[in-house]
Write a protein that holds these residues in place. Sequence first.
Motif, PDB file in Angstrom:
ATOM      1  N   ASP A 421       0.307  -0.134  -2.084  1.00 49.92           N
ATOM      2  CA  ASP A 421       0.393  -1.330  -2.928  1.00 49.92           C
ATOM      3  C   ASP A 421      -0.861  -2.170  -2.725  1.00 49.92           C
ATOM      4  O   ASP A 421      -1.291  -2.395  -1.583  1.00 49.92           O
ATOM      5  N   VAL A 422      -1.443  -2.622  -3.824  1.00 51.41           N
ATOM      6  CA  VAL A 422      -2.525  -3.616  -3.784  1.00 51.41           C
ATOM      7  C   VAL A 422      -1.993  -4.849  -4.505  1.00 51.41           C
ATOM      8  O   VAL A 422      -1.789  -4.831  -5.719  1.00 51.41           O
ATOM      9  N   THR A 423      -1.756  -5.906  -3.740  1.00 52.85           N
ATOM     10  CA  THR A 423      -1.089  -7.105  -4.263  1.00 52.85           C
ATOM     11  C   THR A 423      -2.031  -8.297  -4.213  1.00 52.85           C
ATOM     12  O   THR A 423      -2.790  -8.449  -3.249  1.00 52.85           O
ATOM     13  N   ASP A 424      -1.992  -9.113  -5.246  1.00 55.57           N
ATOM     14  CA  ASP A 424      -2.794 -10.343  -5.260  1.00 55.57           C
ATOM     15  C   ASP A 424      -1.949 -11.486  -5.796  1.00 55.57           C
ATOM     16  O   ASP A 424      -0.869 -11.275  -6.354  1.00 55.57           O
ATOM     17  N   ASN A 425      -2.440 -12.697  -5.610  1.00 53.76           N
ATOM     18  CA  ASN A 425      -1.754 -13.877  -6.155  1.00 53.76           C
ATOM     19  C   ASN A 425      -2.605 -14.503  -7.257  1.00 53.76           C
ATOM     20  O   ASN A 425      -2.682 -15.725  -7.383  1.00 53.76           O
ATOM     21  N   GLY A 426      -3.230 -13.635  -8.056  1.00 53.00           N
ATOM     22  CA  GLY A 426      -4.144 -14.103  -9.091  1.00 53.00           C
ATOM     23  C   GLY A 426      -3.488 -14.360 -10.426  1.00 53.00           C
ATOM     24  O   GLY A 426      -2.353 -14.854 -10.497  1.00 53.00           O
TER      25      GLY A 426
END
Length: 633
Positions: A421-426
């Motif tokens: 998983d590659v997660t961001d808060n963008g």
Amino acid sequence: MDKQENHAVASADRFRLLVESVQDYAIFMLDPAGIVLSWNAGAARLKGYAADEVIGRHFSIFYPEPAKQKMWPDHELLLAAQNGTYEEEGWRVRKDGNMFWANVVITALRDSDGTLTGFGKVTRDLTERRLQEEALRQSEERFRLLIEGVRDYAIYMLDPLGMIQSWNSGAQLIKGYAASEVMGRHYSMFFRSEDVEAGLPTKELRDALQQGRTEEEGWRVRKDGSTFWANIVMAPIRGADGTHLGFAKVTRDMTERSRLRNLEHSSRQMNEFLAMLAHELRNPLAPIRNAVSILQLEPAPSATVRNSRDMIDRQLSQLTRLVDDLLDAGRMTSGKIRIKPERVSFNQIVARAVEAARPGMDARTHVFKLVVPADDVWVNADEMRLVQVLQNLLSNASKFTPAGGAITLSASVAQGRLHVDVTDNGEGISPASMESIFELFSQGDGLAASRQSGLGIGLSLARSLVEMHGGSIWASSPGAGQGSTFSFELPGAEIQAHRTAGMDSDENRGLTARVLVVDDNRDAADSLAEILRLLGYRVRTAYDGRTALEAALQDKPSAVFLDIGMPEMDGPAVLRALRAQPGGTAIFATAVTGYGAEDERAERPDFSGFDARLLKPVALADLQELLANVRLA
């Protein structure tokens, strides 16, 4: 007895001998009531009875039970007596109980004054012929059902003049007509009016008759008036004697295939253009890169030159990446990308991908977190291409995450599958964009994408590469402005316990030990933590002394890497507090400092109490050497 009588007797004897010797026919006599009076060799062979077993018995013994219950044998004799002869085919029974299909002829026998004296009965075994006829009938029925059930092809028959004689379900589906609407009509009804005027239907029939078979493609018309591109095969049908009986016609709707051919042609042209464009762009990039390298070698440039040089270097790297994306896009759409899977370390792949994506994240002050298994992860993959997948996902996350945002790369292995998983808060992904996010040249929401660089190739390329590995990739997001997660899974993964040189493998001192990294420089702390995680340790980071002490109380680390120069509470102060905690004396403490041995003076911080020391920036070889000689539990 006169000569004429002798001749008659001899003739009768010869006829009797002839009848008795016939093997292929059961020939026997019945009295008027149906009692068997005679029995030839053919009857014995066909029915299985000897003469003494049947003479004197009623001939109904040769009939199945249902026929006897209906009094059918007596009815046959009645019909023969009324009409002079009776013939039928039906099932009969042998002595052993087996059934056979018989042709039966019963002839009424009368004397000179017309009195009924009995019956002559001839029976022939037609079982083999019936089986062949039944097999042929079943074959024809299966073939009819097969033709009728075919839905992808219009299959129908024409008479010699082109009139429609049969119509399958595929013909109804493709052309839109029910059978009742076309039977008996000329097949030219499926041609465009201009083709009919040009005589194409007649030419098609003539060519098929002359050549034995014709195949062509052209426009045909449906019931609703719409046209479709059809592949047509026509062949003449002839009888056993060569008589022309008509034509068999098979039509297939090729509209979609024709459209795909056109798209493939356009795609090839686009690929050729992309390859040419990428090649032409690389020519001026090479001297520009050389010029930047020369500027980097220039001793003591001015601040203005240095800033301009670094700006050119960054933009040149971005432009080079775009050119590489163009080339990969061309290779991807033309199927020229190839992978060479082998057993590789996923930890090393992550390290390479993070290293490549780190400048972009650092430029926007992103907080990056890496969560991978403590032990080594191995996967069957093409190392270079898997690095490319991770780099594209990380770069995409960085691109759409505002300055100061957070990005996390996490990985796990379950049932032989690697999940990442590659997660961001963008900026997140809207539901409308979710459908096309992995399409080539797609950049998601127009407003968000318009503020970013790139060609919209990275995610499409990542999907293709993951699927070529036999995996799957997908995206999820609560919605616009709420961040997003890009996930993929690959088969052929496993976890193996990592062991460092110099460690006793008989003692389970594995690299699952807890380590605490403390540094007020977040990038320095995070990067060292990443390296330790990739080496198989459980790592926690702290960015000030008080947070470090709280983390130590919770995690009970086996080792700590302490920055010396921190505000408020420096490294030596933190170490003294750690030693005072329960179990703190057992912690292996390493000082991480920017001061080399040549810089140490009395006024420098005290290194007493530390077990080891590393110089910033920490070299991987130095770190591995230290860990190889340390017992961490």
